[in-house]
Design a protein around this motif. Sequence first.
Motif, mmCIF file in Angstrom:
data_model
loop_
_atom_site.group_PDB
_atom_site.id
_atom_site.type_symbol
_atom_site.label_atom_id
_atom_site.label_comp_id
_atom_site.label_asym_id
_atom_site.label_seq_id
_atom_site.Cartn_x
_atom_site.Cartn_y
_atom_site.Cartn_z
ATOM 1 N N ASP A 80 0.899 -1.203 -0.142
ATOM 2 C CA ASP A 80 0.167 -0.166 -0.104
ATOM 3 C C ASP A 80 0.820 1.138 -0.037
ATOM 4 O O ASP A 80 0.539 2.237 -0.558
ATOM 5 C CB ASP A 80 -1.043 -0.015 1.205
ATOM 6 N N PRO A 81 1.818 1.440 0.958
ATOM 7 C CA PRO A 81 2.659 2.733 0.915
ATOM 8 C C PRO A 81 3.573 2.940 -0.326
ATOM 9 O O PRO A 81 4.132 4.021 -0.593
ATOM 10 C CB PRO A 81 3.270 2.560 2.075
ATOM 11 N N LEU A 82 3.898 1.824 -1.316
ATOM 12 C CA LEU A 82 4.915 1.873 -2.249
ATOM 13 C C LEU A 82 4.203 2.986 -3.458
ATOM 14 O O LEU A 82 3.067 2.753 -3.513
ATOM 15 C CB LEU A 82 5.129 0.718 -2.574
ATOM 16 N N PRO A 83 5.120 3.518 -3.864
ATOM 17 C CA PRO A 83 4.681 4.310 -5.258
ATOM 18 C C PRO A 83 4.066 3.501 -6.300
ATOM 19 O O PRO A 83 4.683 2.229 -6.314
ATOM 20 C CB PRO A 83 5.873 5.049 -5.631
ATOM 21 N N VAL A 84 3.193 3.925 -7.042
ATOM 22 C CA VAL A 84 2.374 2.977 -8.018
ATOM 23 C C VAL A 84 3.261 2.722 -9.121
ATOM 24 O O VAL A 84 3.570 1.550 -9.899
ATOM 25 C CB VAL A 84 1.113 3.512 -8.514
ATOM 26 N N ARG A 85 4.347 3.560 -9.491
ATOM 27 C CA ARG A 85 5.458 3.206 -10.382
ATOM 28 C C ARG A 85 6.034 2.273 -10.058
ATOM 29 O O ARG A 85 6.871 1.450 -11.051
ATOM 30 C CB ARG A 85 6.192 4.446 -10.593
ATOM 31 N N ARG A 86 6.318 1.620 -8.937
ATOM 32 C CA ARG A 86 7.071 0.354 -8.457
ATOM 33 C C ARG A 86 6.482 -0.963 -8.980
ATOM 34 O O ARG A 86 7.139 -1.858 -9.077
ATOM 35 C CB ARG A 86 7.205 0.340 -7.149
ATOM 36 N N LEU A 87 5.239 -0.890 -9.358
ATOM 37 C CA LEU A 87 4.208 -2.077 -9.970
ATOM 38 C C LEU A 87 4.984 -2.381 -11.204
ATOM 39 O O LEU A 87 5.220 -1.404 -12.287
ATOM 40 C CB LEU A 87 2.857 -1.908 -9.988
ATOM 41 N N PRO A 88 5.303 -3.735 -11.837
ATOM 42 C CA PRO A 88 5.645 -4.128 -13.056
ATOM 43 C C PRO A 88 4.590 -3.705 -13.931
ATOM 44 O O PRO A 88 3.287 -4.155 -13.853
ATOM 45 C CB PRO A 88 5.835 -5.612 -12.803
ATOM 46 N N GLY A 89 4.920 -3.077 -15.071
ATOM 47 C CA GLY A 89 4.057 -2.750 -16.044
ATOM 48 C C GLY A 89 3.754 -1.333 -15.817
ATOM 49 O O GLY A 89 2.902 -1.037 -16.778
ATOM 50 N N VAL A 90 4.216 -0.526 -15.074
ATOM 51 C CA VAL A 90 3.721 0.873 -14.919
ATOM 52 C C VAL A 90 4.898 1.652 -15.539
ATOM 53 O O VAL A 90 5.972 1.995 -14.919
ATOM 54 C CB VAL A 90 3.464 1.430 -13.530
ATOM 55 N N PRO A 93 5.900 5.433 -17.916
ATOM 56 C CA PRO A 93 5.450 6.860 -17.999
ATOM 57 C C PRO A 93 4.047 7.184 -18.394
ATOM 58 O O PRO A 93 3.408 7.991 -17.870
ATOM 59 C CB PRO A 93 6.432 7.548 -18.912
ATOM 60 N N HIS A 94 3.595 6.488 -19.409
ATOM 61 C CA HIS A 94 2.334 6.705 -20.001
ATOM 62 C C HIS A 94 1.073 6.300 -19.086
ATOM 63 O O HIS A 94 0.247 6.946 -18.880
ATOM 64 C CB HIS A 94 2.082 5.873 -21.629
ATOM 65 N N THR A 95 1.429 4.955 -18.548
ATOM 66 C CA THR A 95 0.333 4.410 -17.581
ATOM 67 C C THR A 95 0.391 5.313 -16.289
ATOM 68 O O THR A 95 -0.720 5.583 -15.744
ATOM 69 C CB THR A 95 0.646 3.058 -16.964
ATOM 70 N N LEU A 96 1.523 5.690 -15.696
ATOM 71 C CA LEU A 96 1.721 6.482 -14.470
ATOM 72 C C LEU A 96 0.953 7.614 -14.710
ATOM 73 O O LEU A 96 0.331 8.243 -13.871
ATOM 74 C CB LEU A 96 3.255 6.899 -14.410
ATOM 75 N N GLY A 97 1.245 8.457 -16.079
ATOM 76 C CA GLY A 97 0.270 9.832 -16.155
ATOM 77 C C GLY A 97 -1.164 9.638 -16.253
ATOM 78 O O GLY A 97 -1.917 10.307 -15.796
ATOM 79 N N LEU A 115 -10.064 3.367 -18.301
ATOM 80 C CA LEU A 115 -8.928 4.258 -18.940
ATOM 81 C C LEU A 115 -7.844 3.344 -19.519
ATOM 82 O O LEU A 115 -7.119 3.811 -20.271
ATOM 83 C CB LEU A 115 -8.431 5.013 -17.928
ATOM 84 N N LEU A 116 -7.620 1.908 -19.010
ATOM 85 C CA LEU A 116 -6.320 1.260 -19.303
ATOM 86 C C LEU A 116 -6.833 -0.200 -19.942
ATOM 87 O O LEU A 116 -5.984 -0.888 -20.214
ATOM 88 C CB LEU A 116 -5.507 0.922 -18.035
ATOM 89 N N GLY A 117 -8.088 -0.450 -19.904
ATOM 90 C CA GLY A 117 -8.414 -1.743 -20.493
ATOM 91 C C GLY A 117 -7.931 -2.862 -19.586
ATOM 92 O O GLY A 117 -7.971 -2.919 -18.447
#
Length: 470
Positions: A288-298, A300-304, A328-330
């Motif tokens: 839960d506290p980790l930044p979402v960009r740490r997930l595999p598959g995220v 720059p586009h998905t992060l935005g 938004l992301l299918g």
Amino acid sequence: MGPAPSPALPSAARARRRRSRARAVPLRRGRGQRPGRRAPAARLVRRDGRREPPPRGRRGRARRGARRLRARTGGASRPSSPRGRAGALVGRPAGAARDEPPRGGGAVRRAPRARAGAVTLLFAEVPRFYAEVERALDPALAGRPVVVGGDPRKRGLVQSATLEALAAGVEPGMAMLDALERCPGARLRRTRMAAYREVSARLRALFRRAAERVELDGLEAAWLDPRGEEEDAEAVGRRLQREVREGLRLPLRVGIAPLKFVAKLAAEEAGEGGPLRVPLGGVRAFLDPLPVRRLPGVGPHTLGVLREIGVETIGDLARADPRRVEELLGNHGRALRGAALGQGESRLRPGPRARSLSQESTLEAPERDLGVLDARLRELAGGLAAALAREGLGARRLVLKVRYADREMVTRTLSLPRTLRSADEIAARSRELLQRTEAGERGVRTLGVAAFQLVAPPRDDRQLDLFGEG
């Protein structure tokens, strides 16, 4: 005068003629029917008290009206579904997720997902692999910032850097000249893939020595299944860190978790200290506290896109509206949200072990001196023994290859009653095979020694020469 008109038939005769015309109509020959054999008679349907053949289409199949007629008159025809295979989704709103209940109620067939906690996985990784290998191979670089990449004169890019260089602002993917400007004291090293692969082979041997089931992840990392070991997962991780540090002079970070991607994130969080374990009940609390960009598959586009709906952490994604994320992301958004909820893969896919190992050497000129050939065989035996030790294997079959000066090649094979692993044993057996050739009488240009029927010796009997020659 024309022909006289035929006399009118009585009503009984006309009825017999109509019945004779209502006989069965043969179907056209099917794909599996022999030529010259008559097709079976068509089934007759009853209409208005008479039996008549059903109306036929171009391919000999009964038309839809005939099927309805048979159903209305008691036939066995089954009405077809108006939506075919999509009939199982009747009542589900358009664009709905697979695990969303249909409008009409009823059971939902959920997509299969991996169960967290089914296994305990260990992820081990050497961070900054290229730069750390350069530092291990050259002790003079200890404590100095090291940057590995392409030729700066040819606009080479940074591929790896030590912690000191990263702290100075060096980033992988930037130009080597820019990296030197940000870290003037850095030592630049050109990429040497042969050296990295050699160290990677020794690292993989340590992984296989620590656990039976190993799935490799690049040159520098692997997932291990420590089940069946006498030690628990944390003890295995600490022992592996010690062996890599003492044998290869490399740092190792270890994460332990029930899911593969969670174990990898745990290793990143642990750093080079002791192993970090995420228990089954603590997966959500860890993510839960980790930044979402740490997930595999995220990327720059998905992060935005995620930031547009207020998602900054993995916990935000887990609490987000699933319909909005999927809109938004299918399917990619659905998978990301499942990972945020603690769903993922836990099955390892171990790669196959080597089926054979070999060493070969070409002499500068054709050689007849058996002493020179024997010395070359000892070198090949040492290299083959080192390769077997790195893989943690032994050989039950030895093959010698000899190529003479006239390019004729012969092989000699020896099946062994016991497993060979040492260089002395391999050299002695290779010498026996060489005596079965015409070496000494004819000039020899190439010698090769290969090991087949590779087997893993008992775990307590494994020897590992990490920095052996060969």
